[in-house]
Design an enzyme around this catalytic site. Structure first.
Site, PDB file in Angstrom:
ATOM      1  N   ARG A   1      -1.385  -8.362  13.757  1.00 42.48           N
ATOM      2  CA  ARG A   1      -1.872  -7.493  12.671  1.00 42.48           C
ATOM      3  C   ARG A   1      -2.572  -8.314  11.588  1.00 42.48           C
ATOM      4  O   ARG A   1      -3.585  -7.893  11.040  1.00 42.48           O
ATOM      5  CB  ARG A   1      -0.706  -6.684  12.082  1.00 42.48           C
ATOM      6  CG  ARG A   1      -0.301  -5.524  12.984  1.00 42.48           C
ATOM      7  CD  ARG A   1       1.133  -5.116  12.783  1.00 42.48           C
ATOM      8  NE  ARG A   1       1.359  -4.482  11.506  1.00 42.48           N
ATOM      9  CZ  ARG A   1       2.567  -4.399  10.923  1.00 42.48           C
ATOM     10  NH1 ARG A   1       3.614  -4.935  11.494  1.00 42.48           N
ATOM     11  NH2 ARG A   1       2.687  -3.786   9.775  1.00 42.48           N
TER      12      ARG A   1
ATOM     13  N   ARG B   1     -10.421   0.294   8.334  1.00 42.04           N
ATOM     14  CA  ARG B   1      -9.916  -1.036   8.653  1.00 42.04           C
ATOM     15  C   ARG B   1     -10.982  -1.893   9.339  1.00 42.04           C
ATOM     16  O   ARG B   1     -10.716  -3.059   9.636  1.00 42.04           O
ATOM     17  CB  ARG B   1      -8.734  -0.899   9.618  1.00 42.04           C
ATOM     18  CG  ARG B   1      -7.359  -1.112   8.978  1.00 42.04           C
ATOM     19  CD  ARG B   1      -6.355  -0.868  10.080  1.00 42.04           C
ATOM     20  NE  ARG B   1      -5.054  -1.408   9.871  1.00 42.04           N
ATOM     21  CZ  ARG B   1      -4.031  -0.723   9.353  1.00 42.04           C
ATOM     22  NH1 ARG B   1      -4.193   0.494   8.898  1.00 42.04           N
ATOM     23  NH2 ARG B   1      -2.838  -1.279   9.289  1.00 42.04           N
TER      24      ARG B   1
ATOM     25  N   LYS C   1       0.836  -1.214   0.000  1.00 45.02           N
ATOM     26  CA  LYS C   1       0.000   0.000   0.000  1.00 45.02           C
ATOM     27  C   LYS C   1       0.869   1.261   0.000  1.00 45.02           C
ATOM     28  O   LYS C   1       0.665   2.161  -0.802  1.00 45.02           O
ATOM     29  CB  LYS C   1      -0.933   0.017   1.224  1.00 45.02           C
ATOM     30  CG  LYS C   1      -1.944  -1.113   1.241  1.00 45.02           C
ATOM     31  CD  LYS C   1      -2.953  -0.945   2.366  1.00 45.02           C
ATOM     32  CE  LYS C   1      -2.369  -0.999   3.761  1.00 45.02           C
ATOM     33  NZ  LYS C   1      -1.802  -2.309   4.147  1.00 45.02           N
TER      34      LYS C   1
ATOM     35  N   ARG D   1      11.425  -5.173   5.482  1.00 47.53           N
ATOM     36  CA  ARG D   1      10.994  -3.784   5.235  1.00 47.53           C
ATOM     37  C   ARG D   1      11.808  -2.784   6.057  1.00 47.53           C
ATOM     38  O   ARG D   1      12.062  -2.990   7.243  1.00 47.53           O
ATOM     39  CB  ARG D   1       9.512  -3.636   5.583  1.00 47.53           C
ATOM     40  CG  ARG D   1       9.029  -2.197   5.480  1.00 47.53           C
ATOM     41  CD  ARG D   1       7.567  -2.101   5.211  1.00 47.53           C
ATOM     42  NE  ARG D   1       6.764  -2.397   6.392  1.00 47.53           N
ATOM     43  CZ  ARG D   1       5.433  -2.348   6.387  1.00 47.53           C
ATOM     44  NH1 ARG D   1       4.776  -2.054   5.270  1.00 47.53           N
ATOM     45  NH2 ARG D   1       4.757  -2.627   7.479  1.00 47.53           N
TER      46      ARG D   1
HETATM   47  P1  AMP Z   1      -0.087   0.891   9.071  1.00 47.81           P
HETATM   48  O1  AMP Z   1       1.038   1.850   8.866  1.00 47.81           O
HETATM   49  O2  AMP Z   1      -1.253   1.180   8.163  1.00 47.81           O
HETATM   50  O3  AMP Z   1       0.340  -0.545   9.015  1.00 47.81           O
HETATM   51  O4  AMP Z   1      -0.634   1.154  10.544  1.00 47.81           O
HETATM   52  C1  AMP Z   1       0.174   0.945  11.673  1.00 47.81           C
HETATM   53  C2  AMP Z   1      -0.693   0.749  12.895  1.00 47.81           C
HETATM   54  O5  AMP Z   1      -1.440   1.946  13.153  1.00 47.81           O
HETATM   55  C3  AMP Z   1      -1.714  -0.349  12.809  1.00 47.81           C
HETATM   56  O6  AMP Z   1      -1.192  -1.642  13.082  1.00 47.81           O
HETATM   57  C4  AMP Z   1      -2.732   0.101  13.857  1.00 47.81           C
HETATM   58  O7  AMP Z   1      -2.245  -0.139  15.160  1.00 47.81           O
HETATM   59  C5  AMP Z   1      -2.740   1.616  13.661  1.00 47.81           C
HETATM   60  N1  AMP Z   1      -3.737   2.002  12.652  1.00 47.81           N
HETATM   61  C6  AMP Z   1      -3.501   2.556  11.429  1.00 47.81           C
HETATM   62  N2  AMP Z   1      -4.649   2.763  10.773  1.00 47.81           N
HETATM   63  C7  AMP Z   1      -5.646   2.345  11.600  1.00 47.81           C
HETATM   64  C8  AMP Z   1      -7.063   2.268  11.474  1.00 47.81           C
HETATM   65  N3  AMP Z   1      -7.693   2.671  10.367  1.00 47.81           N
HETATM   66  N4  AMP Z   1      -7.758   1.783  12.535  1.00 47.81           N
HETATM   67  C9  AMP Z   1      -7.162   1.368  13.654  1.00 47.81           C
HETATM   68  N5  AMP Z   1      -5.823   1.388  13.828  1.00 47.81           N
HETATM   69  C10 AMP Z   1      -5.066   1.872  12.806  1.00 47.81           C
END
Ligand code: AMP
Length: 217
Positions: A172, A89, A14, A128
């Protein structure tokens, strides 16, 4: 109008695809993960609230996340399109987004989903490395930066995300299958979903996603 959601499990690509889409189509890349990481780095109240949740791989509450997104989507730079990455999400987040999209006259027009098998996600996440300054993403095995450990985009030193470890990734992925994957049906029912195979590789995926976005401009 390109009001896009970019979806997919952690490690599907993404962030990588968001980086070129943002430049190519001149629309702001809104990553809730990046927003939370910035809040954590600055030591703000929000950052302290979400730090432990994020580091162990859990989801931040719908309430906090939706409030953050509503504020961001209401800004003037989102009037001509936006690219959401990592939001929504959960089904309640998707419902809240549908409601706020109507309220601010900026409804989602397209959902780009990138799928990828678990074995590949685990491999990618292990390798990563990300830029803490501009958010660009690299991989020590498959997408190396030009200079080892240094961001190609802005020259900052690359780091490994705290939640890119085996224990957090397991949580996750569980959260993804339980809470996020059901969104694919939610958007399929609304005829907004476009599905792509993350195993195609970055360049091929870029070609097919470009074709789609050009047809929706
Ligand atoms: P990401 O960078 O998108 O992988 O997000 C990192 C972390 O941020 C996730 O594992 C969640 O803990 C939190 N997070 C990001 N977006 C959301 C969302 N839409 N809802 C809930 N937690 C989020």
């Amino acid at each position: 109008m390109l009001n896009i959601i970019l979806m997919g499990p952690p490690g599907a690509g993404k962030g990588t695809h968001a980086t070129w889409i943002e430049k190519q189509y001149q629309i702001p890349h809104i990553s809730t993960g990046d927003m939370f990481r910035e809040a954590m780095a600055s030591g703000s109240e929000l950052g302290n609230k979400v730090k432990d949740i994020i580091n162990r791989g859990d989801l931040v509450s719908d309430e906090l996340t939706c409030a953050l997104v509503k504020e961001r989507l209401s800004k003037p730079d989102c009037a001509a399109g936006y690219l959401l990455d990592g939001f929504p999400r959960t089904i309640p987040q998707a419902e809240a987004l549908e409601k706020m999209g109507k309220e601010i006259s900026r409804p989602v027009t397209l959902v780009v989903n990138i799928s990828c098998p678990d074995e590949e996600l685990i491999k990618r996440i292990g390798g990563r490395r990300v830029c803490p300054k501009c958010g660009a993403s690299f991989n020590v095995n498959s997408m190396k930066p030009k200079v080892e450990g240094i961001c190609d985009e802005c020259g900052a030193e690359l780091i490994q995300r705290k939640d890119d470890n085996e224990a957090s990734l397991r949580i996750r992925l569980e959260n993804y299958y339980k809470s996020t994957q059901p969104l694919l049906d939610f958007y399929k029912e609304r005829d907004l979903l476009a599905d792509f195979d993350g195993m195609l590789g970055k360049e091929k995926l870029k070609v097919v996603i470009t074709e789609l976005l050009d047809s929706k401009k």
